[in-house]
Design an enzyme around this catalytic site. Structure first.
Site: not given
Length: 347
Positions: A204, A329, A297, A229, A320, A294
């Site tokens: 990120r 994805y 990524r 995050k 995640h 982004h």
């Protein structure tokens, strides 16, 4: 205030128009905001209608009617609770602003008497009436549930607060050829290094700018991503090719505290400047897609999936919490789709 903002509908799409006197610095700043566009027809800059931009430009985040005295005290108490739990500044702002909207709507009603039916009414008479996005509504639900679960005893039944149906929005992905054009667009070593590292490690923007030289472990060929995050650390593999570029970069720029520093030594590179670096790369590469940092990524994750990397490993690399987040994805990977023959080909 140098600007004012309001909701508009432009080409059948909800946008946020930002009005200000012609000023080179303000124009430069709004250009760096993700999704910003200039409308020649309307003569105004406009942005996507997102929850974050509504907060930033104070649209519906601060209602005309303020909460009751009781509500203000509860908002302050909620903020103190969030601070004590070490929520991020951004989350604290988002949740307290959301709660302010909700309690302002029920200014005349004692807070302890608010029920699930009141939440439904709020969704219909405020969220839908103002045509607010499902992501905004979802943030509202997060704030309301957390507030009623932690601050007061009420008639709210947490499990019965429903969320809006999740929109299925696929991530934007660049081809490997497009990524290569973007990464090679800049002759400036720092600019090239930053974009390359985001793609090579699936970082990120904030994670890249928080990197310090000590986070690079060249002996183990890994990079430590600290306090990312959700306040989580993780490790990502360090490509041998990236390591060569990093050593060359380090020798040239000699960063002190952060791996990528701006004009002031010891201070991290500015995120808005990094977004501008990406925009300039797109222009130089001749790519007209509205790609953002982004997207690199997203492309990292999709290209790994297409090369056969297990989804569980991709989940770890991206940081995640849920595998469901990573599974998105699989819907943009073209590896299997390209093998399907259209019936048109057999006509």
């Amino acid at each position: 205030m140098l600007w004012k903002a309001q909701l508009i509908t432009h080409r059948k799409e909800k946008r946020i128009a930002v009005f200000f006197e012609k000023d080179a610095e303000l124009i430069s700043r709004i250009k760096q905001l993700e999704g910003s566009r200039w409308s020649q027809t309307l003569g105004v800059w406009h942005l996507p209608d997102t929850f974050e931009y509504r907060i930033k430009f104070k649209i519906h985040s601060t209602p005309k009617v303020l909460p009751s005295t009781e509500g203000i005290l509860h908002i302050q108490k909620f903020k103190h609770w969030l601070l004590s739990k070490r929520y991020s500044d951004r989350t604290i702002t988002t949740y307290t602003e959301a709660l302010k909207v909700f309690l302002s709507f029920y200014r005349e009603k004692p807070i302890t008497t608010i029920t699930n039916d009141d939440v439904i009414r709020f969704n219909n008479e405020y969220i839908l009436e103002h045509q607010l996005s499902s992501s905004y509504q979802n943030q509202m639900v997060n704030a309301i549930k957390l507030y009623f679960a932690t601050i007061i005893e009420s008639k709210i039944e947490m499990d019965k607060i429903h969320r809006p149906k999740r929109e299925k929005v696929l991530p934007n992905v660049l081809s490997k050829e497009e990524v290569k054009l973007i990464l090679n667009a800049h002759s400036n070593r720092k600019h090239k290094m930053m974009l390359s590292l985001i793609y090579a490690c699936g970082l990120r923007c904030g994670e890249l700018l928080a990197l310090q030289p000590l986070h690079i472990d060249s002996k183990r060929n890994i990079i430590m991503i600290k306090n990312a995050k959700g306040k989580k650390d993780r490790i990502v593999p360090l490509s041998p090719k990236i390591l060569v570029l990093l050593r060359d970069y380090y020798t040239t720029f000699k960063p002190q505290t952060y791996l990528f520093e701006g004009n002031i030594k010891g201070q991290p590179y500015d995120s808005r400047s990094l977004q501008q670096v990406m925009k300039q790369a797109l222009v130089k590469a001749g790519i007209t897609k509205p790609a953002t940092l982004h997207w690199l990524r997203h492309s990292f994750a999709t290209h790994l999936l297409e090369s056969g990397t297990d989804l569980r490993y991709i989940q770890e690399l991206l940081g995640h919490n849920s595998s469901k987040t990573t599974e998105i994805y699989t819907h943009v990977s073209t590896k299997s789709i390209q093998q399907i023959k259209s019936p048109f080909d057999y006509l």
